[in-house]
Design a protein around this motif. Structure first.
Motif, PDB file in Angstrom:
ATOM      1  N   ALA A  13     -41.171  42.966  14.608  1.00  0.00           N
ATOM      2  CA  ALA A  13     -41.979  41.940  13.943  1.00  0.00           C
ATOM      3  C   ALA A  13     -41.074  40.968  13.173  1.00  0.00           C
ATOM      4  N   ALA A  14     -40.059  41.479  12.500  1.00  0.00           N
ATOM      5  CA  ALA A  14     -39.128  40.616  11.771  1.00  0.00           C
ATOM      6  C   ALA A  14     -38.347  39.724  12.726  1.00  0.00           C
ATOM      7  N   GLU A  15     -37.931  40.286  13.852  1.00  0.00           N
ATOM      8  CA  GLU A  15     -37.215  39.501  14.858  1.00  0.00           C
ATOM      9  C   GLU A  15     -38.105  38.401  15.419  1.00  0.00           C
ATOM     10  N   MET A  16     -39.362  38.724  15.728  1.00  0.00           N
ATOM     11  CA  MET A  16     -40.278  37.736  16.281  1.00  0.00           C
ATOM     12  C   MET A  16     -40.628  36.665  15.249  1.00  0.00           C
ATOM     13  N   HIS A  17     -40.697  37.057  13.990  1.00  0.00           N
ATOM     14  CA  HIS A  17     -40.932  36.083  12.918  1.00  0.00           C
ATOM     15  C   HIS A  17     -39.775  35.087  12.873  1.00  0.00           C
ATOM     16  N   GLY A  18     -38.556  35.585  12.957  1.00  0.00           N
ATOM     17  CA  GLY A  18     -37.381  34.713  12.982  1.00  0.00           C
ATOM     18  C   GLY A  18     -37.369  33.827  14.219  1.00  0.00           C
ATOM     19  N   THR A  22     -37.598  29.718  14.236  1.00  0.00           N
ATOM     20  CA  THR A  22     -36.617  28.902  14.952  1.00  0.00           C
ATOM     21  C   THR A  22     -37.308  27.934  15.914  1.00  0.00           C
ATOM     22  N   ALA A  23     -38.318  28.406  16.633  1.00  0.00           N
ATOM     23  CA  ALA A  23     -39.036  27.541  17.572  1.00  0.00           C
ATOM     24  C   ALA A  23     -39.733  26.399  16.838  1.00  0.00           C
ATOM     25  N   ALA A  29     -37.348  19.395  14.280  1.00  0.00           N
ATOM     26  CA  ALA A  29     -36.094  18.644  14.434  1.00  0.00           C
ATOM     27  C   ALA A  29     -36.237  17.598  15.532  1.00  0.00           C
ATOM     28  N   ASN A  30     -36.888  17.942  16.629  1.00  0.00           N
ATOM     29  CA  ASN A  30     -37.097  16.974  17.712  1.00  0.00           C
ATOM     30  C   ASN A  30     -38.088  15.885  17.317  1.00  0.00           C
TER      31      ASN A  30
END
Length: 110
Positions: A13-18, A22-23, A29-30
């Motif tokens: 869950a922490a990885e997917m949150h990160g 990022t996405a 940014a775009n």
């Protein structure tokens, strides 16, 4: 297939949150890249300088950078890793936001 333990689920869950952060950050940014690219050169330079200043201030104010000395070994490692990650991501964001329009985007403006 082994079952996922609660600790594994928390890590995933922490990885997917990160990954989600990022996405979303890349999308913003775009969006800013296109908005900045359509500004006058003077306004574009001012906008980029303001963005860089804001990133510099965000880094300076982050809790990993404002802890009193002496730091524990763990806190020093966290501060160092955060600063490195923040610096890398800041450079990537500034490059994206300042890269201008793609050929397709430029063509669609005409």
């Amino acid at each position: 297939m082994p079952e996922t333990t609660p600790l594994d689920a928390d890590a995933i869950a922490a990885e997917m949150h990160g990954t989600a952060q990022t996405a979303i950050l890349q999308w913003f940014a775009n969006l800013l890249r296109v908005r900045i690219a359509t500004q006058s050169p003077t306004q574009r330079a001012l906008t980029m300088a303001m963005l860089q200043d804001g990133l510099d201030q965000a880094l300076a104010r982050h809790e990993t950078q404002t802890r009193p000395s002496p730091l524990s070994e763990g806190d020093a490692l966290r501060a160092s890793l955060f600063k490195a990650a923040f610096g890398k991501l800041s450079v990537e964001l500034m490059q994206t936001m300042g890269s201008g329009l793609t050929a397709e985007e430029a063509e669609s403006l005409h």
